[in-house]
Design an enzyme around this catalytic site. Structure first.
Site, PDB file in Angstrom:
ATOM      1  CG  HIS A 198      -4.766 -21.028  -8.785  1.00  0.00           C
ATOM      2  ND1 HIS A 198      -5.479 -22.279  -9.562  1.00  0.00           N
ATOM      3  CD2 HIS A 198      -5.884 -20.211  -9.150  1.00  0.00           C
ATOM      4  CE1 HIS A 198      -6.109 -21.874 -10.208  1.00  0.00           C
ATOM      5  NE2 HIS A 198      -6.966 -20.378 -10.015  1.00  0.00           N
ATOM      6  CE  LYS A 200      -9.000 -24.186  -9.028  1.00  0.00           C
ATOM      7  NZ  LYS A 200      -8.622 -22.859  -8.267  1.00  0.00           N
ATOM      8  CG  ASP A 205     -13.490 -39.363   8.314  1.00  0.00           C
ATOM      9  OD1 ASP A 205     -13.522 -38.765   8.760  1.00  0.00           O
ATOM     10  OD2 ASP A 205     -14.600 -39.872   7.516  1.00  0.00           O
ATOM     11  CG  HIS A 412     -12.239 -22.787 -13.883  1.00  0.00           C
ATOM     12  ND1 HIS A 412     -11.643 -23.388 -12.557  1.00  0.00           N
ATOM     13  CD2 HIS A 412     -11.303 -21.692 -13.948  1.00  0.00           C
ATOM     14  CE1 HIS A 412     -11.220 -22.620 -11.700  1.00  0.00           C
ATOM     15  NE2 HIS A 412     -10.720 -22.143 -12.848  1.00  0.00           N
ATOM     16  CE  LYS A 414      -8.271 -23.866 -13.338  1.00  0.00           C
ATOM     17  NZ  LYS A 414      -8.328 -23.461 -13.554  1.00  0.00           N
ATOM     18  CG  ASP A 419      -0.720 -42.658 -25.731  1.00  0.00           C
ATOM     19  OD1 ASP A 419       0.766 -43.821 -25.486  1.00  0.00           O
ATOM     20  OD2 ASP A 419      -0.035 -41.590 -26.043  1.00  0.00           O
TER      21      ASP A 419
END
Length: 489
Positions: A198, A200, A205, A412, A414, A419
């Site tokens: 899942h 992403k 480089d 979407h 996440k 603080d």
């Protein structure tokens, strides 16, 4: 005769003494010979072992061997630049000056600045209208990115780790990239952990990175609200995130998960010893967490432990924006309750009077069972006793035409911000994502004396969304049938 007998007895006695002395001498000689033979054999054996060590490669360590000691954490001297990046769905307007570069522009910039390599860890690929069986202009940014990736694949090393597609999932993008020259490995997480890949993120480089909620999906650029972070000119962080990619890359050709992982996958950077690195000129402490536990090499903080630690360290507030929030193993059969995060939120609200806010998404695929649990959290609200937990539901409006786009028009995001810390992840918040599914997160703690920290930027995004017209307070009363509203969005 008697004298002779005595002489014979004396002779026999003398003979017995002499014979005893002869046996002792023979035994001594035999012992010496055995000792000499043993010494010679030992010398030969040691010589053979020395020659073997000198001229023959050693056997690999067994899986039972202890992990090698990690090198001590070091400071990073790279002058790293970091920024939040967002995708704001078409038609979504905020009465706020808080804006950030788009994920679309960021991806194009990373592609065009790539000089030697690009590694992408991804869940799936649907970058064109053909993939979603649609015909809308808003798919063009995704199609542009795919074409640019195809051009890049023919000029430098492009590697893509993707979750093994199901038979029903589009695979044209993957085949296009393979034909263009990219190396693609599918990771069968279902067989390895019963979950999915899942994650992403991008590593460019070995010095630029992107990580966040956006999938390799055209809708993530124009029709879904997404948030991530991009870091430029930061080889230290890129190297460490690259180790997580290398684990996926290895699993793309393996039927088993190493236990333990070889030392090259290990890291000295974690929640207890974060990397010291300047971000936008501000001293920062940074690390990457990962899930599920079997994919965490030595030293890597598990993603769940990272979340619990960030919540526990908060002194004033915990703000959370995730699509799904469920204190369950969402996809398990039979059903299982899973309250690790839920309990931590209640604990800090009760014990330390920390202010807790949750911004949860509302759309057609929202699970109805989520709302009783959210209402339970929202009930922990009593100003007289300084208990302060509030839940809001974020709804992305859609025109009739936009409603025709499958799996779109949703927040979407996440992430979590306190603080002290900014946490930007790739996972929804239910048990499966931390126990079985591959995800990752960037965790940043910066000095509060700086003018604008990543934490302050993320806090401003949360407060913009929280106060917007798209958010509404969830009542803890059972007659608040928000789940029905979501399914009619």
């Amino acid at each position: 005769m008697t004298t002779r007998m005595n002489s014979d007895v004396a002779y026999e006695k003398m003979s017995d003494v002499d014979l005893g002395r002869g046996d002792g001498l023979a035994k001594s000689q035999m012992y010496f010979r055995c000792l000499l033979l043993f010494t010679s054999l030992t010398t030969v054996l040691l010589a053979l072992l020395f020659l073997q060590a000198l001229f023959m490669p050693g056997l690999p360590p067994s899986s039972e061997s202890p992990s090698p000691r990690l090198s001590l954490p070091r400071s990073c001297s790279d002058q790293c630049k970091v920024s939040l990046v967002e995708s704001i769905p078409e038609g979504l307007k905020f009465n706020s000056s808080v804006t950030h570069p788009s994920i679309y522009d960021t991806w194009l910039k990373l592609i065009r600045e790539a000089r030697s390599s690009l590694d992408i860890a991804s869940f799936y690929w649907t970058m064109t209208n053909n993939d979603t069986k649609t015909d809308v202009p808003s798919a063009k940014p995704g199609e542009d990115v795919l074409q640019e990736l195809g051009k890049l694949s023919g000029t430098l090393a492009v590697r893509i780790a993707v979750n093994t597609p199901t038979a029903s999932q589009p695979q044209e993008n993957i085949q296009f990239l393979r034909n263009s020259g990219a190396e693609v490995r599918t990771v069968n997480m279902k067989a390895l952990t019963t979950g999915v890949l899942h994650t992403k993120f991008w590593v460019v480089d070995k010095k630029h990175i992107y990580i966040g909620s956006a999938n390799m999906d055209w809708r993530s650029l124009t029709q879904v609200k997404e948030l991530g972070a991009v870091v430029y000119d930061c080889g230290c962080l890129a190297e460490d995130l690259g180790k997580i990619f290398e684990a996926y890359w290895y699993l793309g050709q393996s039927k088993t998960i190493p236990s333990p992982w070889p030392s090259e996958y290990a890291t000295p950077y974690n929640k207890d010893s974060p990397m010291k690195v300047p971000l936008n000129g501000t001293d920062s402490r940074v690390y990457f967490s990962s899930s599920p536990p079997p994919l965490c090499a030595d030293g890597r903080t598990q993603d769940l432990q990272s979340i619990l630690s960030v919540i526990d360290d908060a002194q004033q507030f915990v703000y959370i924006a995730v699509m799904n929030y469920l204190p369950t193993m969402e996809f398990s059969h039979p059903k299982r309750y899973w309250a690790d995060i839920d309990t931590q939120l209640r604990r800090v609200a009760y014990e330390r009077k920390v202010r807790v806010r949750l911004l949860i998404s509302c759309w057609g695929s929202t699970s109805p069972i989520m709302f009783p649990f959210l209402r339970s959290l929202a009930s922990v609200q009593d100003t007289k006793r300084s208990l302060d937990i509030q839940v809001k539901i974020f709804t992305v409006p859609a025109t009739p035409k936009q409603k025709e786009i499958p799996y779109a028009r949703v927040n979407h995001n996440k992430y979590m911000v306190t603080d002290k810390v900014a946490y930007i992840g790739t996972s929804n918040w239910s048990g499966d994502y931390f126990v079985n599914t591959a995800g990752s997160a960037l965790v940043v703690n910066q000095s509060q004396s700086a003018d604008t920290t990543l934490q302050q930027q993320l806090q401003a995004v949360f407060e913009r969304d929280w106060d917007s017209a798209y958010s509404s307070l969830l009542s803890h009363h059972a007659d608040d049938h928000r789940e029905d509203i979501c399914h009619n969005v």
